[in-house]
Scaffold this motif. Structure first.
Motif, mmCIF file in Angstrom:
data_model
loop_
_atom_site.group_PDB
_atom_site.id
_atom_site.type_symbol
_atom_site.label_atom_id
_atom_site.label_comp_id
_atom_site.label_asym_id
_atom_site.label_seq_id
_atom_site.Cartn_x
_atom_site.Cartn_y
_atom_site.Cartn_z
ATOM 1 N N ASN A 148 -46.175 0.404 1.286
ATOM 2 C CA ASN A 148 -46.141 1.709 0.480
ATOM 3 C C ASN A 148 -47.504 2.329 0.033
ATOM 4 O O ASN A 148 -47.628 3.209 -0.575
ATOM 5 N N ARG A 149 -48.528 1.731 0.382
ATOM 6 C CA ARG A 149 -49.916 2.379 0.035
ATOM 7 C C ARG A 149 -50.226 3.559 0.611
ATOM 8 O O ARG A 149 -50.700 4.445 -0.207
ATOM 9 N N GLU A 150 -49.869 4.016 1.633
ATOM 10 C CA GLU A 150 -50.145 5.425 2.133
ATOM 11 C C GLU A 150 -49.275 6.547 1.266
ATOM 12 O O GLU A 150 -49.759 7.508 0.953
ATOM 13 N N SER A 151 -48.009 6.057 1.044
ATOM 14 C CA SER A 151 -47.250 7.136 0.176
ATOM 15 C C SER A 151 -47.688 7.121 -1.230
ATOM 16 O O SER A 151 -47.713 8.076 -1.809
ATOM 17 N N SER A 152 -48.462 5.929 -1.725
ATOM 18 C CA SER A 152 -48.916 5.957 -3.153
ATOM 19 C C SER A 152 -50.222 6.813 -3.200
ATOM 20 O O SER A 152 -50.687 7.263 -4.259
ATOM 21 N N GLN A 153 -50.967 6.949 -1.929
ATOM 22 C CA GLN A 153 -52.291 7.628 -1.939
ATOM 23 C C GLN A 153 -51.857 9.382 -2.254
ATOM 24 O O GLN A 153 -52.859 9.842 -2.789
ATOM 25 N N GLY A 154 -50.390 9.480 -1.884
ATOM 26 C CA GLY A 154 -50.375 11.009 -2.268
ATOM 27 C C GLY A 154 -51.235 12.144 -1.415
ATOM 28 O O GLY A 154 -51.442 11.853 -0.056
ATOM 29 N N TYR A 211 -55.515 -4.337 -3.979
ATOM 30 C CA TYR A 211 -55.673 -3.255 -4.486
ATOM 31 C C TYR A 211 -56.315 -2.103 -3.465
ATOM 32 O O TYR A 211 -57.085 -2.538 -2.629
ATOM 33 N N ASP A 212 -55.672 -1.024 -3.454
ATOM 34 C CA ASP A 212 -55.839 0.035 -2.603
ATOM 35 C C ASP A 212 -56.313 1.421 -3.663
ATOM 36 O O ASP A 212 -55.341 1.891 -4.122
ATOM 37 N N ASP A 213 -57.476 2.033 -3.162
ATOM 38 C CA ASP A 213 -57.754 3.306 -3.978
ATOM 39 C C ASP A 213 -58.391 4.226 -3.143
ATOM 40 O O ASP A 213 -59.510 3.834 -2.588
ATOM 41 N N ARG A 252 -55.153 11.356 1.060
ATOM 42 C CA ARG A 252 -55.093 10.427 1.873
ATOM 43 C C ARG A 252 -56.450 10.497 2.687
ATOM 44 O O ARG A 252 -56.941 12.035 2.971
ATOM 45 N N GLN A 266 -46.161 -3.793 -0.932
ATOM 46 C CA GLN A 266 -47.021 -2.972 -1.723
ATOM 47 C C GLN A 266 -48.270 -2.477 -0.415
ATOM 48 O O GLN A 266 -48.535 -1.050 -0.478
#
Length: 925
Positions: free
Chosen positions: A718-724, A533-535, A727, A715
């Protein structure tokens, strides 16, 4: 003072050590020109200067007369102040040589003659530059001119050419430090003659640095007040809120009030009260006493009021700035800037009334070298003061019983039960401090301190490690209020935590974090697959990362004892017998989890690392003390996350490889060491069905676990790209300082990822081998059953005439002749039919056993000549034969057309044409 702190060391050998002694000697001769003083100085200065010249020639930059500040630095660092000292000493030697030559011509002396031998190290006019290592190929003027050119650079932020104070391959510093007072000495000596423009741009840029670097209220170095006096005397500003006259009086007042009754000045001040303070670290001992000697010299140099004319050397031109601004101009400059509107021009801000103001650019203390920084990684988040502060900075853990009871009532059931036990109450009860602590735990806490403004902490001083072995020790450390100065970042490592340890961490967390901490331990206890989980949330100023790894290990009682189950651990050990590894071996699940909760600006964070293994030998921190003591890069969150991931993936791969190696070896005892490294695929066919079944189950478990792990790795990538666009902040300084370490850790992460993929392919290969071995065993079993049926058929043929005889003798009387003849005819016909049926059956079961001469002759003729096999004939061949046939067919298309010869395995089977010819013969008969 203890023995460790009493050990003193010499200061580092930098280029300014020897020039200081040479300057004192040359200035002494200039002040006292008597021949006796000249002979005294020359008697020792010649040898001393010769050693210095050899050192300069040895350590010089091969392209320019420039010397790095310290020889042991990985990246060469060059300081302008060092070269001012070197230039001044070199110039003093040149002037002294001229004076000695004039004196020697008038009054020869052996001491002066011996001193003049140092000219052999200097270049001669009209002569070529020698390649000798001990001869210098430059003069004092060349040192000045070359270094002014090397240290003059265009500021990437202000877009102006100016002097720089420090240069290296990674960064450039324009901010004056306290030791840069020598630049103003060099201004009087003539070092910056003719550089009015770049000097002016350099001085004006001092007030354009960020407030943290120029906030007078945070100064604890008296020498910085001395630098402010030097600048104020020339009409320059070091701090934007003070005019030069105001700073001159204020700095003198601070310095004089801090002096003692005997006239000595301290080397350090308290940043709040400005009272004298003793150096707190042995590292600053020499600098502390140096400040006490340099401050009187600055006060003597600056006796005159600011703005008064100073004496200058005839013919020497010094760069000057304009007259200091008036109070009205200063107030206008410090007035707030009007609110901007949409549609501004780049570099300007437009206001409602149509006026345009230039954007105020601020410099950092260290400015990364722009061409070496990947700007795509930079994420700047302005207006940090708007965002919410971290809760732990204002949170005080509860200590009285009423507040603890309230927290217990809101805690989850497992923690609620643990908080009701005696071990917990004994740990949090301050009255039991005098009694021996009860309960064992294995926890270590690493606290990271905040950087100092004027000087940096060393690697060991930047963080503090606290190993905690009892519940009371853990609560004693957790109950203390955290602050940004000494614990802005905290790493908590937990070995096989129980619910009492989890409850202590729960109580010591802020109220907004308690629910998340409870969920973290709950997931650690119940996780059955890898979880990530990364948010990031800029509005809430939060950045949370939580990862759980579950993998499998082989545990034998010989490896150690299973940890005690009392008090109740958070993670219950799940195990099953593993006969592949021995009679008393178990397959157990291991879990490593970590949670990092911090702010969006990456200034503060708290990291929990919890791991649970059955083998006590594996209970080691993913980050050993050796790693933590060698560098401070782990204190940066992005580096810490990669280090944890690499350590965990390495552990997962090692444990999985051990299980696979034991599956390959099997339970049998090897007779040679070669069997431990290599195995044959036939070894699985020699095992029992029960062993193969267990191997298959283990491989399926490992396959599912590796598949889940690969999904987590994807996952993670790809977490930095999912942060949009949310960042976290990443400054130019972070990019310059930590990019090399991040690249190294990322490369290690990719290596571990490839190892995981190789382990997955290895598992698939072993599953195929085990499946083939099971199929082979089933085929052998079916073949044995077919052979048994054949034998049973043979035995049945024996009972056919016996049954006929029993039926004959079972009649009431002896039959007549006609009946007997009919019976014989019937029996003969039945025998022929039986023989024919057996002939057909046996001809299919045994290809070469029962064949007619005609079929055998035809088969031999068909083998002697090549046969082209069509697609129908390939249907009864195995896969390897088909591959070989296709490869040969493809090859024959590009070469001469040849016929395909059947191999040895195909010679044992009948082709479709042979079977048809046999049936034709039988039908013909």
């Amino acid at each position: 003072m203890d023995d460790e702190s009493g050990d003193t060391e010499l200061p580092p050998d930098n280029p300014t050590n020897m020039p200081g002694h040479i300057i004192k000697a040359t200035q002494y001769v200039r002040t006292f020109p008597d021949i006796e003083d000249l002979l005294f100085v020359c008697s020792w200065l010649g040898g001393f200067t010769s050693k210095w010249f050899r050192k300069l020639a040895k350590d010089k930059n091969p392209l320019t007369p420039t010397w790095q500040h310290l020889d042991d630095s990985e990246i060469p660092v060059y300081r302008l102040s060092d070269h001012v000292w070197i230039w001044k000493a070199f110039k003093g030697i040149e002037e002294l040589i001229k004076h000695v030559e004039n004196t020697q011509s008038k009054m020869p002396h052996e001491t002066l003659k011996e001193f003049l031998r140092i000219t052999s190290h200097l270049p001669h006019r009209g002569a070529r530059k020698s390649s000798d290592d001990f001869i210098l190929d430059f003069t004092a003027e060349e040192i000045r001119r070359q270094n002014l050119r090397r240290f003059t650079i265009e500021n990437d932020i202000l877009k102006k050419r100016m002097l720089s104070v420090t240069r290296n391959a990674r960064e450039t510093r324009f901010l004056l430090h306290s030791r840069d007072t020598v630049l103003y000495y060099g201004l009087d000596w003539g070092f910056f003659t003719g550089e009015d423009v770049v000097w002016k741009q350099f001085i004006e840029a001092q007030t354009q640095h960020d407030e943290a670097s120029n906030d007078e209220s945070q100064w604890d170095n008296p020498l910085r007040y001395g630098l402010a006096i030097e600048m104020a005397k020339e009409g320059n500003r070091l701090e934007r809120t003070f005019a030069p006259v105001e700073m001159f009086d204020h700095a003198q007042d601070i310095i004089l009030k801090s002096s003692s009754e005997n006239g000595l000045f301290p080397g350090q001040l308290d940043d709040f009260s400005k009272e004298p303070a003793l150096f707190d670290r042995e590292l600053f001992r020499d600098f502390y006493f140096h400040v006490g000697f340099e401050l009187p010299y600055i006060l003597l140099r600056t006796i005159e009021e600011p703005g008064q004319q100073t004496t200058e050397t005839p013919g020497q031109r010094r760069p000057r700035l304009e007259t200091p601004q008036s109070p009205v101009q200063r107030a206008r400059e410090l007035s707030p800037m009007p609110e901007p509107v949409v549609g501004t021009v780049p570099g300007y801000i437009n206001t409602q009334d149509g006026r345009a103001f230039a954007i105020q650019r601020t410099l950092k203390r260290q400015n990364p070298y722009g061409r070496l920084v990947d700007l795509s990684n930079i994420v700047e988040v302005p207006e940090e003061w708007i965002y919410r502060q971290q809760d732990f900075l204002t949170f005080v853990p509860p200590t009285d019983q009423l507040k603890l009871d309230l927290v217990q009532s809101e805690a989850p059931s497992d923690m609620n039960k643990a908080m009701g036990k005696y071990l917990f109450s004994n740990a949090v009860d301050p009255k039991d401090a005098t009694f021996p602590p009860h309960g064992d735990c294995y926890v270590s806490i690493n606290d990271v301190r905040k950087d100092r403004k004027q000087r940096k902490w060393s690697v060991k001083e930047k963080s503090a490690t606290y190993p905690l072995l009892t519940y009371k020790d853990l609560w004693f450390r957790l109950q203390k209020r955290r602050n940004a100065a000494y614990s802005k970042k905290r790493l908590i490592y937990l070995e096989s935590p129980d619910y009492i340890v989890a409850s202590l961490c729960y109580v010591a967390s802020p109220e907004s974090e308690r629910g998340h901490i409870a969920q973290f331990f709950d997931r650690h206890a119940k996780v059955h697959a890898n979880w990530l989980y990364d948010d990031t949330a800029a509005v809430f100023n939060s950045w949370i990362t939580e990862v759980h790894f579950r993998f499998f290990q082989v545990f034998s009682p010989n490896d150690g004892e299973i940890p005690s189950q009392e008090p109740t651990p958070v993670r219950q050990i799940k195990s099953q017998t593993c006969g592949i590894s021995g009679d008393h071996a178990y397959l157990v699940d291991a879990v490593i989890s970590f949670r990092i909760s911090g702010d969006f600006f990456d200034r503060y964070w708290t990291c929990y690392v919890a791991q649970h293994f059955a083998n006590p030998k594996d209970l080691e921190s993913p980050l050993t003390n050796d790693v933590l003591d060698k560098t401070t890069h782990w204190q940066q969150r992005k580096v810490l996350e990669l280090m944890l991931m690499n350590c965990i993936l390495e552990k997962v791969y090692t444990s999985t490889s051990l299980i696979l190696r034991r599956i390959e070896q099997g339970p049998r005892q090897k007779t040679s060491d070669a069997g431990e490294k290599y195995f044959s695929k036939d070894s699985f066919e020699d095992r029992k069905p029960g062993e193969l079944r267990e191997c298959f189950q283990l491989l399926v478990i490992l396959k599912n676990n590796i598949t889940s792990l690969q999904g987590l790795i994807e996952q993670w990538n790809n977490r930095e790209s999912s942060q949009g666009r949310e960042r976290p902040r990443w400054t130019r300084s972070d990019e310059q300082k930590y990019r090399k370490s991040i690249k190294q850790k990322t490369a290690q992460f990719e290596d571990h990822n490839r190892e995981i993929k190789a382990a997955a392919a290895r598992i698939e290969f072993l599953i195929a081998l085990v499946t083939n071995a099971q199929d082979a065993i089933r085929a052998k079993k079916s073949l044995r059953e077919a052979e048994n049926i054949t034998l049973f058929t043979y035995v049945t043929v024996f009972f056919l005439p016996v049954g006929l005889a029993v039926s004959v003798f079972g009649m009431n009387g002896i039959p007549d002749r006609t009946t007997i003849v009919s019976m014989l005819v019937t029996a003969a016909v039945a025998l022929l039919i039986t023989i024919g049926v057996l002939w057909c059956v046996l001809s299919h079961l045994i290809p070469f056993g029962f064949r007619s001469p005609w079929s055998l002759f035809k088969t031999r003729n068909s083998r002697q000549r090549p046969v082209e096999v069509d697609n129908e004939g390939l249907q009864e061949e195995n896969t390897s034969q088909r591959i070989r046939r296709r490869l040969s067919h493809a090859y024959n298309k590009s070469s001469k057309p040849i016929k395909y010869d059947r191999d040895l395995e195909s010679q044992t089977e009948l082709t479709r044409e042979e079977r048809l010819s046999t049936l034709d013969e039988r039908s013909f008969k």
